[in-house]
Motif scaffolding. Sequence first.
Motif, PDB file in Angstrom:
ATOM      1  N   TYR A  84       0.674  -1.240  -0.258  1.00  0.00           N
ATOM      2  CA  TYR A  84      -0.016   0.166   0.145  1.00  0.00           C
ATOM      3  C   TYR A  84       0.971   1.296   0.044  1.00  0.00           C
ATOM      4  O   TYR A  84       0.427   2.104  -0.703  1.00  0.00           O
ATOM      5  N   VAL A  85       1.847   1.340   0.792  1.00  0.00           N
ATOM      6  CA  VAL A  85       2.715   2.463   1.003  1.00  0.00           C
ATOM      7  C   VAL A  85       3.633   2.661  -0.448  1.00  0.00           C
ATOM      8  O   VAL A  85       3.755   3.814  -0.863  1.00  0.00           O
ATOM      9  N   LEU A  86       4.022   1.680  -0.983  1.00  0.00           N
ATOM     10  CA  LEU A  86       4.624   1.697  -2.269  1.00  0.00           C
ATOM     11  C   LEU A  86       3.767   2.153  -3.347  1.00  0.00           C
ATOM     12  O   LEU A  86       4.204   3.268  -4.163  1.00  0.00           O
ATOM     13  N   LEU A  87       2.653   1.719  -3.251  1.00  0.00           N
ATOM     14  CA  LEU A  87       1.709   2.057  -4.228  1.00  0.00           C
ATOM     15  C   LEU A  87       1.426   3.571  -4.105  1.00  0.00           C
ATOM     16  O   LEU A  87       1.074   4.291  -4.927  1.00  0.00           O
ATOM     17  N   GLY A  88       1.308   3.979  -2.965  1.00  0.00           N
ATOM     18  CA  GLY A  88       0.882   5.462  -2.705  1.00  0.00           C
ATOM     19  C   GLY A  88       1.988   6.367  -3.012  1.00  0.00           C
ATOM     20  O   GLY A  88       1.812   7.293  -3.538  1.00  0.00           O
ATOM     21  N   LEU A  89       3.285   5.835  -2.999  1.00  0.00           N
ATOM     22  CA  LEU A  89       4.519   6.525  -3.377  1.00  0.00           C
ATOM     23  C   LEU A  89       4.444   6.838  -4.941  1.00  0.00           C
ATOM     24  O   LEU A  89       4.493   7.766  -5.394  1.00  0.00           O
ATOM     25  N   THR A  91       1.625   6.396  -7.057  1.00  0.00           N
ATOM     26  CA  THR A  91       0.524   7.019  -7.248  1.00  0.00           C
ATOM     27  C   THR A  91       0.573   8.471  -6.980  1.00  0.00           C
ATOM     28  O   THR A  91       0.092   9.252  -7.745  1.00  0.00           O
ATOM     29  N   GLY A  92       1.050   8.856  -5.633  1.00  0.00           N
ATOM     30  CA  GLY A  92       1.227  10.243  -5.398  1.00  0.00           C
ATOM     31  C   GLY A  92       2.403  11.073  -6.480  1.00  0.00           C
ATOM     32  O   GLY A  92       1.961  12.054  -6.639  1.00  0.00           O
ATOM     33  N   PHE A  93       3.236  10.238  -6.734  1.00  0.00           N
ATOM     34  CA  PHE A  93       4.272  10.738  -7.756  1.00  0.00           C
ATOM     35  C   PHE A  93       3.601  11.089  -9.123  1.00  0.00           C
ATOM     36  O   PHE A  93       3.850  12.220  -9.602  1.00  0.00           O
ATOM     37  N   ALA A  94       2.717  10.061  -9.516  1.00  0.00           N
ATOM     38  CA  ALA A  94       2.192  10.324 -11.026  1.00  0.00           C
ATOM     39  C   ALA A  94       1.172  11.516 -10.760  1.00  0.00           C
ATOM     40  O   ALA A  94       1.183  12.288 -11.766  1.00  0.00           O
ATOM     41  N   HIS A  95       0.412  11.594  -9.728  1.00  0.00           N
ATOM     42  CA  HIS A  95      -0.586  12.533  -9.429  1.00  0.00           C
ATOM     43  C   HIS A  95       0.097  14.051  -9.185  1.00  0.00           C
ATOM     44  O   HIS A  95      -0.680  14.943  -9.886  1.00  0.00           O
ATOM     45  N   GLY A  96       1.241  14.028  -8.634  1.00  0.00           N
ATOM     46  CA  GLY A  96       1.923  15.207  -8.415  1.00  0.00           C
ATOM     47  C   GLY A  96       2.530  15.615  -9.730  1.00  0.00           C
ATOM     48  O   GLY A  96       2.602  16.943 -10.012  1.00  0.00           O
ATOM     49  N   LEU A  97       2.941  14.672 -10.498  1.00  0.00           N
ATOM     50  CA  LEU A  97       3.522  15.167 -11.986  1.00  0.00           C
ATOM     51  C   LEU A  97       2.297  15.811 -12.550  1.00  0.00           C
ATOM     52  O   LEU A  97       2.587  16.914 -13.326  1.00  0.00           O
ATOM     53  N   VAL A  98       1.143  15.301 -12.694  1.00  0.00           N
ATOM     54  CA  VAL A  98      -0.047  15.854 -13.328  1.00  0.00           C
ATOM     55  C   VAL A  98      -0.218  17.354 -12.676  1.00  0.00           C
ATOM     56  O   VAL A  98      -0.547  18.281 -13.498  1.00  0.00           O
ATOM     57  N   VAL A  99      -0.296  17.485 -11.441  1.00  0.00           N
ATOM     58  CA  VAL A  99      -0.712  18.373 -10.943  1.00  0.00           C
ATOM     59  C   VAL A  99       0.395  19.691 -10.916  1.00  0.00           C
ATOM     60  O   VAL A  99      -0.157  21.059 -11.307  1.00  0.00           O
ATOM     61  N   SER A 100       1.330  19.396 -10.986  1.00  0.00           N
ATOM     62  CA  SER A 100       2.383  20.296 -11.103  1.00  0.00           C
ATOM     63  C   SER A 100       2.694  20.837 -12.602  1.00  0.00           C
ATOM     64  O   SER A 100       2.468  22.166 -12.747  1.00  0.00           O
ATOM     65  N   PHE A 101       2.452  19.986 -13.451  1.00  0.00           N
ATOM     66  CA  PHE A 101       2.150  20.329 -14.810  1.00  0.00           C
ATOM     67  C   PHE A 101       1.290  21.324 -15.006  1.00  0.00           C
ATOM     68  O   PHE A 101       1.250  22.464 -15.771  1.00  0.00           O
ATOM     69  N   LEU A 128       4.929  18.585  -6.422  1.00  0.00           N
ATOM     70  CA  LEU A 128       5.430  16.935  -6.503  1.00  0.00           C
ATOM     71  C   LEU A 128       5.811  16.261  -5.275  1.00  0.00           C
ATOM     72  O   LEU A 128       5.163  15.256  -4.862  1.00  0.00           O
ATOM     73  N   ALA A 129       6.172  16.946  -4.523  1.00  0.00           N
ATOM     74  CA  ALA A 129       6.828  16.475  -3.185  1.00  0.00           C
ATOM     75  C   ALA A 129       5.536  16.360  -2.107  1.00  0.00           C
ATOM     76  O   ALA A 129       5.311  15.192  -1.520  1.00  0.00           O
ATOM     77  N   ALA A 130       4.532  17.451  -2.138  1.00  0.00           N
ATOM     78  CA  ALA A 130       3.490  17.291  -1.329  1.00  0.00           C
ATOM     79  C   ALA A 130       2.745  16.338  -1.811  1.00  0.00           C
ATOM     80  O   ALA A 130       1.937  15.672  -0.985  1.00  0.00           O
ATOM     81  N   HIS A 131       2.457  15.884  -3.119  1.00  0.00           N
ATOM     82  CA  HIS A 131       1.633  14.826  -3.758  1.00  0.00           C
ATOM     83  C   HIS A 131       2.241  13.492  -3.295  1.00  0.00           C
ATOM     84  O   HIS A 131       1.572  12.813  -3.050  1.00  0.00           O
ATOM     85  N   VAL A 132       3.524  13.342  -3.154  1.00  0.00           N
ATOM     86  CA  VAL A 132       4.071  12.118  -2.826  1.00  0.00           C
ATOM     87  C   VAL A 132       3.956  11.979  -1.444  1.00  0.00           C
ATOM     88  O   VAL A 132       3.589  10.649  -0.961  1.00  0.00           O
ATOM     89  N   VAL A 133       3.937  12.965  -0.512  1.00  0.00           N
ATOM     90  CA  VAL A 133       3.700  12.725   0.871  1.00  0.00           C
ATOM     91  C   VAL A 133       2.105  12.417   1.049  1.00  0.00           C
ATOM     92  O   VAL A 133       1.873  11.424   1.862  1.00  0.00           O
ATOM     93  N   TYR A 134       1.260  12.942   0.216  1.00  0.00           N
ATOM     94  CA  TYR A 134      -0.124  12.622   0.172  1.00  0.00           C
ATOM     95  C   TYR A 134      -0.441  11.335  -0.064  1.00  0.00           C
ATOM     96  O   TYR A 134      -0.889  10.307   0.519  1.00  0.00           O
ATOM     97  N   GLY A 135       0.396  10.625  -1.082  1.00  0.00           N
ATOM     98  CA  GLY A 135       0.207   9.362  -1.728  1.00  0.00           C
ATOM     99  C   GLY A 135       0.670   8.304  -0.801  1.00  0.00           C
ATOM    100  O   GLY A 135       0.040   7.262  -0.329  1.00  0.00           O
ATOM    101  N   VAL A 136       1.687   8.594   0.061  1.00  0.00           N
ATOM    102  CA  VAL A 136       2.458   7.774   0.863  1.00  0.00           C
ATOM    103  C   VAL A 136       1.374   7.698   2.165  1.00  0.00           C
ATOM    104  O   VAL A 136       1.132   6.491   2.550  1.00  0.00           O
ATOM    105  N   LEU A 137       0.851   8.644   2.707  1.00  0.00           N
ATOM    106  CA  LEU A 137      -0.004   8.691   3.819  1.00  0.00           C
ATOM    107  C   LEU A 137      -1.385   8.013   3.369  1.00  0.00           C
ATOM    108  O   LEU A 137      -1.737   7.266   4.204  1.00  0.00           O
ATOM    109  N   VAL A 138      -1.896   8.368   2.167  1.00  0.00           N
ATOM    110  CA  VAL A 138      -2.967   7.309   1.936  1.00  0.00           C
ATOM    111  C   VAL A 138      -2.652   5.893   1.926  1.00  0.00           C
ATOM    112  O   VAL A 138      -3.459   5.098   2.609  1.00  0.00           O
TER     113      VAL A 138
END
Length: 151
Positions: A84-89, A91-101, A128-138
Motif C-alpha cells: 500500500y505504501v509503495l503504491l501510494g508513493l 500514485t502520489g508521484f504520478a498525481h503530483g506530476l500531473v498537478v505540477s504540470f 510534486l513533493a507534497a503529492h508524494v507525501v499525500y500518496g504515501v500517507l493514503v
Amino acid sequence: MIPILQTALCGVIATIVMTASLYAIHWRGFAEADMMRALGSIITRDEANALPFGMALHLVSGIVFAFLYVIVWSTLPIASLTHYVLLGLVTGFAHGLVVSFALVILVAEHHPLPRFQNAGMGVALAHLAAHVVYGVLVGLVAGSFLLRLEL
C-alpha cells in the motif's frame, strides 16, 4: 469502521499532512506554496476571503482522491502495508506530476491574482513533493486497514 469512513479518514489525514508540507515549504521560502490561498482566490478573486474556500476545496479534493486511489488499488492483488505504501508513493508521484504540470502551465497563467501567476520549477517541485507525501500517507492509512473498496 466501515470502508467508506476509513477511506474518508485516509483522505483527511493525508490532506492535512500534505497541506502542512506545502506550508512548511512556503514558510521556509523555497517556493510560493500557499496552496490554500491560491486555490481559494481562484473562486473569490481576492485573498481576503480565500483561505476558508481554499481549505474546504482542498480537503474535499483530498477525500475524493483518496477514494479514487483506494478504488484503483482495490483492483490489484495487494495484501500488505508495504505494498500500500509503495503504491501510494508511485500514485502520489504520478498525481503530483500531473498537478505540477497543470499548475505551472495552466493555472498560473490564468490565475486572477498576480502573486500566483509566477509558478516556476520551485512551485512544481513543491507540489510534486507534497503529492508524494499525500500518496504515501493514503497508502499508510489504507494499508493499516488493508482497505479495499469494490464498486
